[in-house]
Design a protein around this motif. Structure first.
Motif, mmCIF file in Angstrom:
data_model
loop_
_atom_site.group_PDB
_atom_site.id
_atom_site.type_symbol
_atom_site.label_atom_id
_atom_site.label_comp_id
_atom_site.label_asym_id
_atom_site.label_seq_id
_atom_site.Cartn_x
_atom_site.Cartn_y
_atom_site.Cartn_z
ATOM 1 N N LYS A 157 -4.111 3.967 -6.445
ATOM 2 C CA LYS A 157 -4.451 2.602 -6.835
ATOM 3 C C LYS A 157 -3.830 2.247 -8.182
ATOM 4 C CE LYS A 157 -6.368 -1.275 -5.848
ATOM 5 N NZ LYS A 157 -5.859 -2.040 -4.689
ATOM 6 N N LEU A 158 -3.822 3.190 -9.109
ATOM 7 C CA LEU A 158 -3.240 2.929 -10.425
ATOM 8 C C LEU A 158 -1.740 2.673 -10.322
ATOM 9 C CD1 LEU A 158 -5.069 5.463 -12.760
ATOM 10 C CD2 LEU A 158 -5.114 2.962 -12.918
ATOM 11 N N GLU A 159 -1.062 3.408 -9.474
ATOM 12 C CA GLU A 159 0.361 3.140 -9.286
ATOM 13 C C GLU A 159 0.572 1.696 -8.832
ATOM 14 O OE1 GLU A 159 2.945 6.444 -7.533
ATOM 15 O OE2 GLU A 159 0.932 7.031 -6.906
ATOM 16 N N GLN A 160 -0.259 1.279 -7.892
ATOM 17 C CA GLN A 160 -0.121 -0.068 -7.335
ATOM 18 C C GLN A 160 -0.417 -1.136 -8.382
ATOM 19 O OE1 GLN A 160 -2.716 -0.833 -3.982
ATOM 20 N NE2 GLN A 160 -2.535 -3.032 -4.268
ATOM 21 N N VAL A 161 -1.552 -1.022 -9.083
ATOM 22 C CA VAL A 161 -1.958 -2.097 -9.996
ATOM 23 C C VAL A 161 -1.127 -2.123 -11.271
ATOM 24 C CG1 VAL A 161 -4.309 -2.134 -9.072
ATOM 25 C CG2 VAL A 161 -3.807 -0.767 -11.116
ATOM 26 N N THR A 162 -0.435 -1.028 -11.590
ATOM 27 C CA THR A 162 0.482 -1.036 -12.735
ATOM 28 C C THR A 162 1.905 -1.375 -12.301
ATOM 29 O OG1 THR A 162 0.966 1.334 -12.553
ATOM 30 C CG2 THR A 162 -0.886 0.681 -13.979
ATOM 31 N N ASP A 163 2.036 -1.795 -11.026
ATOM 32 C CA ASP A 163 3.357 -2.122 -10.477
ATOM 33 C C ASP A 163 4.312 -0.943 -10.669
ATOM 34 O OD1 ASP A 163 5.145 -3.737 -9.103
ATOM 35 O OD2 ASP A 163 5.902 -4.709 -10.918
ATOM 36 N N LYS A 187 0.840 -1.203 0.000
ATOM 37 C CA LYS A 187 0.000 0.000 0.000
ATOM 38 C C LYS A 187 0.869 1.244 0.000
ATOM 39 C CE LYS A 187 -3.905 -2.195 2.368
ATOM 40 N NZ LYS A 187 -4.803 -2.171 3.551
ATOM 41 N N LYS A 188 0.433 2.222 -0.760
ATOM 42 C CA LYS A 188 1.155 3.478 -0.898
ATOM 43 C C LYS A 188 1.166 4.225 0.436
ATOM 44 C CE LYS A 188 2.550 6.988 -3.752
ATOM 45 N NZ LYS A 188 3.618 6.953 -4.735
ATOM 46 N N ASN A 189 2.358 4.628 0.885
ATOM 47 C CA ASN A 189 2.523 5.485 2.068
ATOM 48 C C ASN A 189 1.903 4.904 3.338
ATOM 49 O OD1 ASN A 189 3.756 7.391 0.356
ATOM 50 N ND2 ASN A 189 1.795 8.331 -0.113
ATOM 51 N N PHE A 190 1.932 3.563 3.482
ATOM 52 C CA PHE A 190 1.308 2.962 4.664
ATOM 53 C C PHE A 190 2.062 3.332 5.948
ATOM 54 C CE2 PHE A 190 0.520 -0.400 7.748
ATOM 55 C CZ PHE A 190 -0.854 -0.515 7.706
ATOM 56 N N LEU A 191 3.391 3.406 5.870
ATOM 57 C CA LEU A 191 4.185 3.814 7.022
ATOM 58 C C LEU A 191 4.663 5.247 6.804
ATOM 59 C CD1 LEU A 191 6.486 0.698 7.646
ATOM 60 C CD2 LEU A 191 4.375 1.312 8.839
ATOM 61 N N GLY A 192 4.500 6.083 7.807
ATOM 62 C CA GLY A 192 4.959 7.453 7.627
ATOM 63 C C GLY A 192 4.740 8.323 8.841
ATOM 64 N N VAL A 193 5.268 9.533 8.754
ATOM 65 C CA VAL A 193 5.152 10.507 9.835
ATOM 66 C C VAL A 193 4.929 11.886 9.225
ATOM 67 C CG1 VAL A 193 6.647 9.228 11.414
ATOM 68 C CG2 VAL A 193 7.643 10.916 9.888
ATOM 69 N N PHE A 194 4.389 12.780 10.035
ATOM 70 C CA PHE A 194 4.330 14.191 9.667
ATOM 71 C C PHE A 194 5.470 14.889 10.397
ATOM 72 C CE2 PHE A 194 -0.099 12.804 9.202
ATOM 73 C CZ PHE A 194 -0.351 13.226 7.907
#
Length: 402
Positions: free
Chosen positions: A272-278, A169-176
């Motif tokens: 989602k498109l980034e993910q499904v297009t690898d 998943k995109k940006n699942f781990l992160g901080v501000f």
């Protein structure tokens, strides 16, 4: 029965950082970088650990030598912490957990503390990853971002988010964690390939559509110049886009405690498109498709007029963006399928941490938040984009026949 006791805390913490613009940042007679590092609260000269996107060091083979020479010239301002570290380029840096570990190991090995600096040089993905590592080391060391792509100079490098991808998943781990400073050097843009030169302009279109109609009109006027790699036109859109993003962060919800993210117009589908297009699609390319989708949906919902819808589509295509890829159509009959674009809505809601909030358009320059999207209309919008892409609506004002 014991009496309950409560201590209630309330405090505010101000944040301040500058976004600076220059050319030739590591030319020895350019004092901007050295002056951006203030005198520390100790008697010692602060250390600076440079972390460089490999794609940038390959495109600028003299960069590491320039940094070393610059550090020698300005040794009264900062000390170079070892040889600059090179990390994977692009989204690979966010997908590979070892990259964070490599940065953390260098922070530890060179004694980078909270009065030292990590200097990240690269595209948005590398800035995200290095910023994440800097934010979790010693509970946060000072980060200076030097964005090197159109997208990172006008959008991602400006903000307060740092992240890596996890669980697919995109940006699942992160901080501000706000940077100490952001320095944009337009010389880095000269070596960009066509895709990276263009991709970041999608973020300019995004922020113009929801906040500034005059900026959108300027982008329409400058589209041909941007395609022809006119640097003044590119610098102008970068500055205005960065200005609008910074103003939103300053006056909005910078740490996203609410459930609304206006600057993510077009992004629920893009992620989602980034993910499904690898990650075949660059982030900006996916955002362009997401903008096309949400703009068309706004039109089909009766929120946006046809002429405005077509102006958006036309601008995207004049800049060379795709507005449709086959992955938009896969598994539309199964909204819960992990590779369905419709699954992106639920994943976006999860990412928001509250109710689904999507920004749509009621006119160019003004966005409207909604909390649900009609699946049939979304599928209809995808079909229209497929038709538009195949018929090439650039210059054709009447391509939509509804």
């Amino acid at each position: 029965m014991k009496k309950n006791r409560i201590i209630e805390q309330s405090f505010a913490v101000p944040f301040h950082y500058k976004v600076l613009f220059t050319q030739g940042i590591f030319e020895e007679n350019n004092p901007l970088f050295a002056e951006a590092i203030p005198e520390p609260n100790t008697s010692r000269i602060p250390k600076a650990l440079f972390v460089i996107d490999k794609g940038v060091s390959e495109a600028h083979p003299k960069l590491i030598a320039q940094i070393k020479a610059y550090a020698e010239t300005h040794q009264d301002s900062f000390e170079l912490a070892g040889k600059p570290l090179e990390v994977l380029a692009g989204e690979s840096s966010k997908n590979d957990p070892d990259q964070v570990q490599v940065v953390l190991q260098s922070i530890e090995a060179y004694g980078i503390d909270r009065h030292s600096y990590v200097v990240a040089i690269g595209g948005g993905a590398v800035l995200d990853m290095v910023g994440f590592a800097a934010s979790i080391a010693h509970r946060g060391v000072r980060l200076i971002r030097i964005p090197t792509t159109t997208l990172s100079q006008n959008d991602s490098g400006i903000g307060v988010k740092n992240s890596v991808n996890f669980f697919g998943k995109k940006n699942f781990l992160g901080v501000f964690d706000p940077p100490f400073a952001v320095i944009n050097d337009s010389d880095f843009l000269t070596t960009l390939g066509e895709r990276d030169w263009r991709a970041g302009v999608a973020e300019a279109i995004k922020v113009a559509l929801i906040k500034d109609a005059a900026f959108f009109e300027q982008l329409e006027k400058d589209a041909a110049a941007i395609v022809e790699r006119d640097m003044p036109a590119m610098e102008d859109q970068i500055f205005r886009c960065a200005e609008l993003h910074a103003a939103h962060i300053r006056g909005g919800d910078p740490f996203e405690k609410g459930s609304s993210r206006p600057l993510d117009f077009g992004h629920w589908a893009a992620h989602k498109l980034e993910q499904v297009t690898d990650y075949r699609l660059r982030h900006g390319e996916a955002v362009a498709i997401g903008i096309a989708l949400d703009t068309t949906y706004s039109f089909l919902q009766g929120m946006l007029d046809e002429d405005s819808c077509m102006r958006v589509i036309r601008l995207l295509m004049e800049l060379g963006f795709e507005i449709f890829v086959p992955e938009l159509k896969q598994h539309l009959e199964q909204a819960e399928h992990p590779d369905s674009i419709l699954r992106g809505l639920e994943e976006f809601r999860e990412h928001l941490g509250g109710e689904l909030t999507i920004m749509l358009l009621d006119k160019i320059g003004h966005g409207v938040e909604v909390h649900e999207m009609d699946t049939d209309k979304l599928i209809g919008a995808i079909s229209f984009l497929e038709e538009l892409a195949s018929s090439n609506p650039v210059g054709n004002k009447n391509i939509l026949h509804l």
